[in-house]
Design an enzyme around this catalytic site. Structure first.
Site, PDB file in Angstrom:
ATOM      1  N   CYS A 157      18.052  33.200 -64.225  1.00 10.59           N
ATOM      2  CA  CYS A 157      17.488  33.560 -65.537  1.00 10.59           C
ATOM      3  C   CYS A 157      16.059  34.075 -65.391  1.00 10.59           C
ATOM      4  CB  CYS A 157      17.517  32.343 -66.471  1.00 10.59           C
ATOM      5  SG  CYS A 157      19.173  31.837 -66.962  1.00 10.59           S
ATOM      6  N   HIS A 182      16.996  31.625 -74.056  1.00 14.57           N
ATOM      7  CA  HIS A 182      17.932  30.606 -73.592  1.00 14.57           C
ATOM      8  C   HIS A 182      18.636  29.973 -74.794  1.00 14.57           C
ATOM      9  CE1 HIS A 182      16.181  30.119 -69.385  1.00 14.57           C
ATOM     10  NE2 HIS A 182      17.494  30.136 -69.200  1.00 14.57           N
TER      11      HIS A 182
END
Length: 220
Positions: A157, A182
């Protein structure tokens, strides 16, 4: 209205393009809420943006290659990358990407770098260029739990957040707002778990879509 040679003149309107990406499942999961969300958003028109979704591999370097190809193909006006953050209770908009790969678990091709840079020639960090505070405020106003996060971790990520911002900065495209969001687990991910793991916070796809719609409405 100014006079002309007769006939009606139409103002041509070109819709802007929002590239939104979702990761494939990883870490033994059979589903990734990020990918399920972006599938729901694909093709929608929100706040003057055409939402264009892309599926991204959870693989070091390949993730950035996939986004680079999408940027070249689409020429987006904004970029939102979406990933799963199991254990977080709300939608979290990331503030910063850091120049480090330190993978807690291997990626989907077995890569597990320890304390290696995302880009050897890059700065320590990049600030996300999305209007993060406005995005969070819009989601809260829509009744969806959201907050700003100051850490995207050090897994794929963060690799992609930093990598995309570095890509834009070095390609003369830093004017394109970009960042990472997220999201929590889906309820169905907890339904197959037992014990304390089954009690992690979740958020349904309908709520996620509502939140992201409000988030996109914060874009200029």
């Amino acid at each position: 209205m100014k006079g002309g040679s007769g006939g009606n003149s139409a103002v041509q309107y070109t819709m802007k393009k929002l590239l939104i990406t979702g990761f494939q499942p990883f870490g033994g999961e059979t589903v990734n809420p990020a990918l399920e969300l972006v599938k729901q958003l694909a093709g929608k028109s929100i706040n003057g943006y055409e939402v264009i979704a892309r599926e991204i591999p959870v693989v070091r370097y390949e993730a950035l290659d996939a986004v680079r190809a999408a940027v070249d193909e689409i020429s987006p006006d904004a970029i939102i990358i979406v990933g799963q953050a199991g254990g977080r209770p709300d939608i979290t908009v990331e503030r910063i990407g850091i120049n480090i790969d330190d993978f807690r678990i291997p990626d989907n091709k077995g890569n597990q770098p320890v304390d290696e840079p995302v880009a050897k020639d890059g700065p320590i960090a990049y600030w996300a260029t999305l209007p993060i505070k406005k995005m969070v405020a819009n989601m809260k106003a829509a009744g969806v739990s959201a907050s700003v996060s100051n850490s995207a971790g050090t897994y794929v990520c963060n690799h992609l957040l930093y990598g995309v911002l570095h890509l834009l900065a070095t390609a003369g495209k830093a004017h394109i707002p970009a960042g990472f969001v997220h999201i929590p687990y889906l309820p169905e991910q907890m339904a197959v778990r037992k014990g304390l793991e089954s009690q992690y916070p979740t958020m349904g796809v309908e709520t996620l879509v509502k939140g992201f719609t409000a988030m996109i409405e914060a874009l200029d």
